[in-house]
Structure formats: structure tokens, C-alpha cells
Scaffold this motif. Structure first.
Motif, mmCIF file in Angstrom:
data_model
loop_
_atom_site.group_PDB
_atom_site.id
_atom_site.type_symbol
_atom_site.label_atom_id
_atom_site.label_comp_id
_atom_site.label_asym_id
_atom_site.label_seq_id
_atom_site.Cartn_x
_atom_site.Cartn_y
_atom_site.Cartn_z
ATOM 1 N N GLU A 79 0.847 -1.197 0.000
ATOM 2 C CA GLU A 79 0.000 0.000 0.000
ATOM 3 C C GLU A 79 0.875 1.237 0.000
ATOM 4 N N PHE A 80 0.345 2.286 -0.625
ATOM 5 C CA PHE A 80 1.105 3.533 -0.742
ATOM 6 C C PHE A 80 0.403 4.659 0.018
ATOM 7 N N LEU A 81 -0.276 4.281 1.104
ATOM 8 C CA LEU A 81 -1.035 5.284 1.855
ATOM 9 C C LEU A 81 -0.081 6.180 2.635
ATOM 10 N N PHE A 144 12.755 6.971 -3.517
ATOM 11 C CA PHE A 144 12.763 8.093 -4.468
ATOM 12 C C PHE A 144 12.133 9.350 -3.843
ATOM 13 N N LEU A 145 11.060 9.149 -3.087
ATOM 14 C CA LEU A 145 10.420 10.313 -2.448
ATOM 15 C C LEU A 145 11.381 10.952 -1.449
ATOM 16 N N ALA A 146 12.004 10.119 -0.627
ATOM 17 C CA ALA A 146 12.941 10.636 0.377
ATOM 18 C C ALA A 146 14.134 11.294 -0.313
ATOM 19 N N ARG A 148 14.179 12.898 -3.053
ATOM 20 C CA ARG A 148 13.817 14.246 -3.520
ATOM 21 C C ARG A 148 13.926 15.244 -2.370
ATOM 22 N N VAL A 149 13.460 14.822 -1.173
ATOM 23 C CA VAL A 149 13.527 15.737 -0.032
ATOM 24 C C VAL A 149 14.990 16.009 0.323
ATOM 25 N N SER A 150 15.809 14.952 0.351
ATOM 26 C CA SER A 150 17.232 15.166 0.669
ATOM 27 C C SER A 150 17.907 16.005 -0.410
ATOM 28 N N LYS A 182 6.004 18.090 -6.818
ATOM 29 C CA LYS A 182 5.772 17.497 -5.486
ATOM 30 C C LYS A 182 7.070 17.030 -4.810
ATOM 31 N N PHE A 183 7.016 17.005 -3.465
ATOM 32 C CA PHE A 183 8.169 16.559 -2.665
ATOM 33 C C PHE A 183 9.430 17.380 -2.927
ATOM 34 N N LEU A 184 9.225 18.668 -3.139
ATOM 35 C CA LEU A 184 10.363 19.581 -3.295
ATOM 36 C C LEU A 184 10.305 20.669 -2.231
ATOM 37 N N GLN A 185 9.578 20.395 -1.150
ATOM 38 C CA GLN A 185 9.455 21.374 -0.069
ATOM 39 C C GLN A 185 10.623 21.164 0.898
ATOM 40 N N SER A 186 11.549 22.105 0.872
ATOM 41 C CA SER A 186 12.703 21.980 1.751
ATOM 42 C C SER A 186 12.245 22.046 3.212
ATOM 43 N N GLY A 189 13.991 18.286 7.744
ATOM 44 C CA GLY A 189 14.345 16.872 7.525
ATOM 45 C C GLY A 189 13.094 16.012 7.480
ATOM 46 N N PHE A 190 13.162 14.947 6.695
ATOM 47 C CA PHE A 190 11.990 14.063 6.643
ATOM 48 C C PHE A 190 11.978 13.144 7.854
ATOM 49 N N GLY A 191 10.769 12.733 8.243
ATOM 50 C CA GLY A 191 10.604 11.766 9.325
ATOM 51 C C GLY A 191 9.562 10.759 8.921
ATOM 52 N N CYS A 194 8.384 5.296 7.648
ATOM 53 C CA CYS A 194 8.690 4.524 6.430
ATOM 54 C C CYS A 194 10.003 4.869 5.744
ATOM 55 N N PHE A 195 10.260 6.163 5.552
ATOM 56 C CA PHE A 195 11.359 6.529 4.659
ATOM 57 C C PHE A 195 12.705 5.937 5.095
ATOM 58 N N GLN A 196 13.075 6.215 6.345
ATOM 59 C CA GLN A 196 14.389 5.758 6.793
ATOM 60 C C GLN A 196 14.469 4.231 6.790
ATOM 61 N N PHE A 256 5.805 14.295 12.933
ATOM 62 C CA PHE A 256 6.743 14.270 11.798
ATOM 63 C C PHE A 256 6.211 15.002 10.580
ATOM 64 N N LYS A 257 4.889 15.251 10.567
ATOM 65 C CA LYS A 257 4.294 16.144 9.571
ATOM 66 C C LYS A 257 2.936 16.559 10.112
ATOM 67 N N LYS A 258 2.292 17.510 9.442
ATOM 68 C CA LYS A 258 1.023 18.004 9.988
ATOM 69 C C LYS A 258 -0.090 16.974 9.847
ATOM 70 N N THR A 336 7.073 21.589 12.665
ATOM 71 C CA THR A 336 6.042 20.857 11.926
ATOM 72 C C THR A 336 5.165 21.899 11.242
ATOM 73 N N GLU A 337 4.684 21.568 10.042
ATOM 74 C CA GLU A 337 4.001 22.591 9.234
ATOM 75 C C GLU A 337 2.501 22.705 9.539
ATOM 76 N N TRP A 338 2.119 22.617 10.823
ATOM 77 C CA TRP A 338 0.707 22.745 11.192
ATOM 78 C C TRP A 338 0.133 24.061 10.678
ATOM 79 N N GLY A 362 11.676 26.023 10.274
ATOM 80 C CA GLY A 362 12.170 24.776 9.665
ATOM 81 C C GLY A 362 11.235 24.214 8.621
ATOM 82 N N ARG A 363 10.164 24.946 8.332
ATOM 83 C CA ARG A 363 9.187 24.452 7.347
ATOM 84 C C ARG A 363 8.822 25.500 6.301
ATOM 85 N N ASN A 364 9.335 26.704 6.473
ATOM 86 C CA ASN A 364 9.018 27.791 5.538
ATOM 87 C C ASN A 364 7.522 27.981 5.341
HETATM 88 C C1 UDX Z 1 5.184 7.933 3.076
HETATM 89 C C2 UDX Z 1 4.815 7.787 1.588
HETATM 90 O O1 UDX Z 1 4.475 9.077 1.057
HETATM 91 C C3 UDX Z 1 3.667 6.792 1.420
HETATM 92 O O2 UDX Z 1 3.401 6.587 0.028
HETATM 93 C C4 UDX Z 1 4.075 5.464 2.058
HETATM 94 O O3 UDX Z 1 3.008 4.509 1.941
HETATM 95 C C5 UDX Z 1 4.427 5.672 3.525
HETATM 96 O O4 UDX Z 1 5.473 6.645 3.636
HETATM 97 P P1 UDX Z 1 4.209 9.277 5.151
HETATM 98 O O5 UDX Z 1 5.329 8.688 5.933
HETATM 99 O O6 UDX Z 1 2.849 9.282 5.737
HETATM 100 O O7 UDX Z 1 4.074 8.522 3.744
HETATM 101 O O8 UDX Z 1 4.603 10.795 4.883
HETATM 102 P P2 UDX Z 1 4.994 11.730 3.642
HETATM 103 O O9 UDX Z 1 3.880 12.651 3.349
HETATM 104 O O10 UDX Z 1 5.529 10.956 2.502
HETATM 105 O O11 UDX Z 1 6.162 12.610 4.288
HETATM 106 C C6 UDX Z 1 7.334 12.013 4.829
HETATM 107 C C7 UDX Z 1 8.257 13.064 5.417
HETATM 108 O O12 UDX Z 1 8.838 13.870 4.408
HETATM 109 C C8 UDX Z 1 7.557 14.026 6.386
HETATM 110 O O13 UDX Z 1 8.386 14.278 7.488
HETATM 111 C C9 UDX Z 1 7.381 15.291 5.564
HETATM 112 O O14 UDX Z 1 7.312 16.454 6.351
HETATM 113 C C10 UDX Z 1 8.656 15.245 4.716
HETATM 114 N N1 UDX Z 1 8.531 16.006 3.462
HETATM 115 C C11 UDX Z 1 7.649 15.613 2.507
HETATM 116 C C12 UDX Z 1 9.350 17.105 3.260
HETATM 117 O O15 UDX Z 1 10.157 17.469 4.102
HETATM 118 N N2 UDX Z 1 9.248 17.783 2.070
HETATM 119 C C13 UDX Z 1 8.366 17.433 1.092
HETATM 120 O O16 UDX Z 1 8.345 18.105 0.040
HETATM 121 C C14 UDX Z 1 7.549 16.311 1.322
#
Ligand code: UDX
Length: 388
Positions: A79-81, A144-146, A148-150, A182-186, A189-191, A194-196, A256-258, A336-338, A362-364
Motif C-alpha cells: 500500500e502507498f497510503l 525516491f520520495l525521500a 527528492r527531499v534530501s 511534489k516533494f520539493l518542499q525543503s 528533515g523528513f521523518g 517509512c522513509f528511513q 513528523f508532519k502536519k 512541523t508545518e501545522w 524549519g518548514r518555511n
Molecule cells: C510515506 C509515503 O508518502 C507513502 O506513500 C508510504 O506509503 C508511507 O510513507 P508518510 O510517511 O505518511 O508517507 O509521509 P509523507 O507525506 O511521505 O512525508 C514524509 C516526510 O517527508 C515528512 O516528514 C514530511 O514532512 C517530509 N517532506 C515531505 C518534506 O520534508 N518535504 C516534502 O516536500 C515532502
């Protein structure tokens, strides 16, 4: 019918997916044994969790050792939720991925799961592959998503050094359809859970197959993320006249995100850990995260660095509101970008703070020009210092 219509899904993910029965076990082999024990008919077993590549093979072998003469087909259906949007992602997925055996029985099992999804997902969005491609795709998608953030975070450091503006760069490069916006928001750091974990899984796989350069390539995504978190805290300390000792620092946001209360691998915990090591007094406010959860996360991040902090409870106060956290503070860190942080009464906050009043975004997400107009000394990720 040769197979029961019962589809047993291994792994619950964020919301469980379209499962009819969910067996959540940490170990897929134990889970497989349990399934083999309870099943009375030929069964399709669907892996939902992110698993090391080729787990399905091990699961299938365990299942087919059953002494009931049953046939088990194993499918991979990651799943990609994402958190905060899980139900939407489930109802309107960008794609559904189903991997299965390439023989006739495997293809029949795939067709059966496809028919379940076709109840709400258009056929052209359902991708079928072999098992290993499906398992690996899940890791690669997150990597790949992570990445892009890095990547954009590495550019944010360059922007701060040169006077370029990372938001302008994201807009400029993201409008190339080959790159996309998408996923170009500096960020700081990502949390997230899943990613790590998934990148480390990929690194491990590459190493297992002797692909050291590939392993190092992906490892760098995590190293860049660690660098970004450390860089943020070091910058805070350096701007606050090289010391945070005894200073009240308001931390806005711990999730780790809003739109989630999840704190796993949150960048906020790492920034807080490093500020605690600098003997700052932290006043943390997050709309959803409770103090107990924060303390669990602090313990975890401290353990990671083999640091101990006997005064942790005293150095960290949890605040009931952003205004309480900021009252009398020397600095604010937005981590956090609340949405609520965008519309706070910053004049009121400024008036209540020690001067000079520092704000580290830290979230601009805040209007930096308006903050400077009020009198704040603003530092934001990837932005020219004190001007934009
Ligand atoms: C991620 C994947 O997006 C999802 O498809 C997979 O199933 C599970 O892992 P999630 O962990 O819920 O989902 O969060 P996501 O929205 O991907 O964000 C991950 C982290 O990256 C967050 O800390 C977020 O703040 C950060 N991020 C995301 C950025 O710093 N910049 C961006 O542009 C996007």
C-alpha cells in the motif's frame, strides 16, 4: 471455486487496506504458519506490509509445507497510503500494484485480487508485475520520495550560503514536467515510520548482493537528512550568540508532519535532543502529540546517539498552546508545518518574548517579511538570512 474468496492479508499498514481478514504479526514466517494452521481451503495470501524482497518466496514455502494438501498463492500488494490522507489514498489511489507468480495459478490469483480492486479502481490504474518487482517497488517508491527531499535539502544549504532562495528554486525546477512540483518542499528533515526504514532496507539489499556503490548511493539520502537536522540546530545555537544554555526555546510542532500525532523518526525530536544537550529549556507545543509520547520519542533519539540526559524531564516542558510556549522565550523553532502556526498572532508573541526575538522556520510556512516587519530576527531553511 478452486480458491476460497477469503483473502488473508499479512500486515495492517495504516488502515489495513481492503482486507477481509488481517493478521498482523511481526514475523512473516510465524504469520504464515498461523495462516496454514487455520485455513481449510486453498487460499490466496496477500502481503500488504513493506517486506524485505523475496519474503513472499519464504512465506509460500512455509505455507505449502502444510499437511492438509492445500495450495496457497502468495501475492504482493503494497500500500502507498500516506498518513493524514490514508482514507483518500485508499479510495482514490494513484495506482494499485499487485505482484504474483508467473505461472497459471499465480496469474489466476492476481486476476482475483484485481477483480476486488476493480470495484472502485479503474483497470488502467491496476499494475500487475512479478512478485519481486512488486516487493521492491514499494521500497523504491519511498526511497525516491525521500531522495527528492534530501536533494532539495542539500540545495537549501547552498542557498543559505549563496543568497539564492530554495522556494524559488523548487518552483523553477518543479515546473519542468519531467521533474514535477511534489516533494520539493525543503524542510528541517523528513521523518515518519517509512522513509528511513525502507531506505535502510534497500541499502541492506544492495550490500547483500555486493552492490556497495548502490548501497552507498542510497545511504547518502539518510546521511543528508541527518546533516539537515544537525545543521538546523547548530545554526540556531550560532545565531543565538553561540549559546543556548539556560535559554527558553519554544518548539512549535513535534509530529513528523502536519495532521498526524505520529512522532516516529520526527525531525523535531532530533532538534530537541541537540538543544537539550546545549542545556536549553524547551517548551514544546504540538496540537496532537501528548507529553508521554514526546518522552518516548526523546528516549529513543537519545539512545540512538548513546547519549543520556538525566535532567530530561526538567529541561522539557509541554505547553498547552503556542502562546504559552512562546511566552518569555528567546527563540522559536517551527518544526512541523501545522496550519495553525501560519495564523498565530505574531505581534502578541513578539511582545511576550525576550529580545532579540529569534524565529527559526524549519518548514518555511510563515510570512517572513511580516515577521521582520514586527521585529523578529528570522532564519528560514534555504532562505537568504534576514532578507528574502
Ligand atoms: C510515506 C509515503 O508518502 C507513502 O506513500 C508510504 O506509503 C508511507 O510513507 P508518510 O510517511 O505518511 O508517507 O509521509 P509523507 O507525506 O511521505 O512525508 C514524509 C516526510 O517527508 C515528512 O516528514 C514530511 O514532512 C517530509 N517532506 C515531505 C518534506 O520534508 N518535504 C516534502 O516536500 C515532502
Amino acid at each position: 471455486d478452486e480458491y476460497t474468496m477469503k483473502i488473508v492479508c499479512m500486515g495492517a499498514g495504516y488502515v489495513g487496506g481492503p482486507t477481509m481478514a488481517v493478521i498482523a504479526e511481526n514475523c512473516p514466517h510465524l504469520c504464515a504458519r498461523q495462516i496454514a494452521k487455520v485455513c481449510t481451503k486453498n487460499t490466496i495470501v496477500v502481503e500488504k506490509s513493506t517486506v524485505p524482497v523475496r519474503t513472499a518466496d519464504a512465506v509460500r514455502r512455509v505455507l505449502n509445507c502444510n499437511d492438509k494438501g492445500l495450495d496457497f498463492q502468495v501475492l504482493s500488494n503494497p500500500e502507498f497510503l500516506a498518513e493524514g490522507t490514508a482514507i483518500d489514498d485508499l479510495e482514490k489511489p494513484s495506482r494499485v500494484l499487485i505482484g504474483g507468480g508467473e505461472d497459471e495459478a499465480g496469474q489466476a490469483a492476481i486476476a482475483k485480487l484485481v477483480s476486488v480492486y476493480q470495484n472502485w479502481v479503474p483497470a488502467e490504474q491496476i499494475i500487475t508485475t512479478n512478485l519481486w518487482s512488486s516487493e521492491l517497488s514499494k521500497l523504491v517508491a519511498n526511497a525516491f520520495l525521500a531522495q527528492r527531499v534530501s536533494s532539495i535539502n542539500s540545495i537549501s544549504a547552498l542557498c543559505e550560503a549563496t543568497g539564492a532562495n530554495v522556494s524559488e528554486i523548487s518552483r523553477a525546477i518543479g515546473s519542468d514536467p519531467r521533474i514535477g512540483p511534489k516533494f520539493l518542499q525543503s524542510s528541517v528533515g523528513f521523518g515518519g515510520s517509512c522513509f528511513q526504514k525502507d531506505i535502510l532496507n534497500l541499502v541492506y539489499l544492495c550490500e547483500t548482493f555486493g552492490l556497495d556503490e548502490c548501497a552507498e548511493y542510497w545511504h547518502q539520502v539518510i546521511k543528508m537528512n541527518d546533516y539537515q537536522k544537525e545543521r538546523f540546530t547548530k545554526n540556531m545555537v550560532s545565531k543565538m550568540f553561540n549559546t543556548a544554555t539556560g535559554k527558553k526555546v519554544a518548539i512549535l510542532g513535534f509530529a513528523f508532519k502536519k495532521d498526524t500525532g505520529d512522532t516516529r523518526e520526527t525531525a523535531s525530536a532530533f532538534v530537541c535532543r541537540d538543544l537539550v544537550q546545549e542545556r536549553a529549556n524547551l517548551h514544546v507545543y504540538d496540537p496532537q502529540v501528548k507529553r508521554e509520547q514526546m518522552m518516548v520519542e526523546f528516549d529513543y533519539t537519545l539512545n540512538l546517539s548513546t547519549k543520556t540526559e538525566p535532567d530530561l524531564e526538567k529541561l522539557i516542558t509541554t505547553s498547552p498552546s503556542a502562546y504559552d510556549a512562546c511566552d518569555g522565550a528567546h527563540a522559536i523553532a517551527v518544526l512541523t508545518e501545522w496550519d495553525e502556526f501560519k495564523t498565530l498572532d505574531y505581534q502578541r508573541i513578539y511582545d511576550s518574548m525576550a529580545k532579540p526575538a529569534f524565529l527559526f522556520d524549519g518548514r518555511n510556512i510563515i510570512d517572513h517579511a511580516a515577521l521582520r516587519e514586527i521585529g523578529f530576527e528570522v532564519y528560514a531553511i534555504g532562505k537568504p538570512w534576514n532578507k528574502e
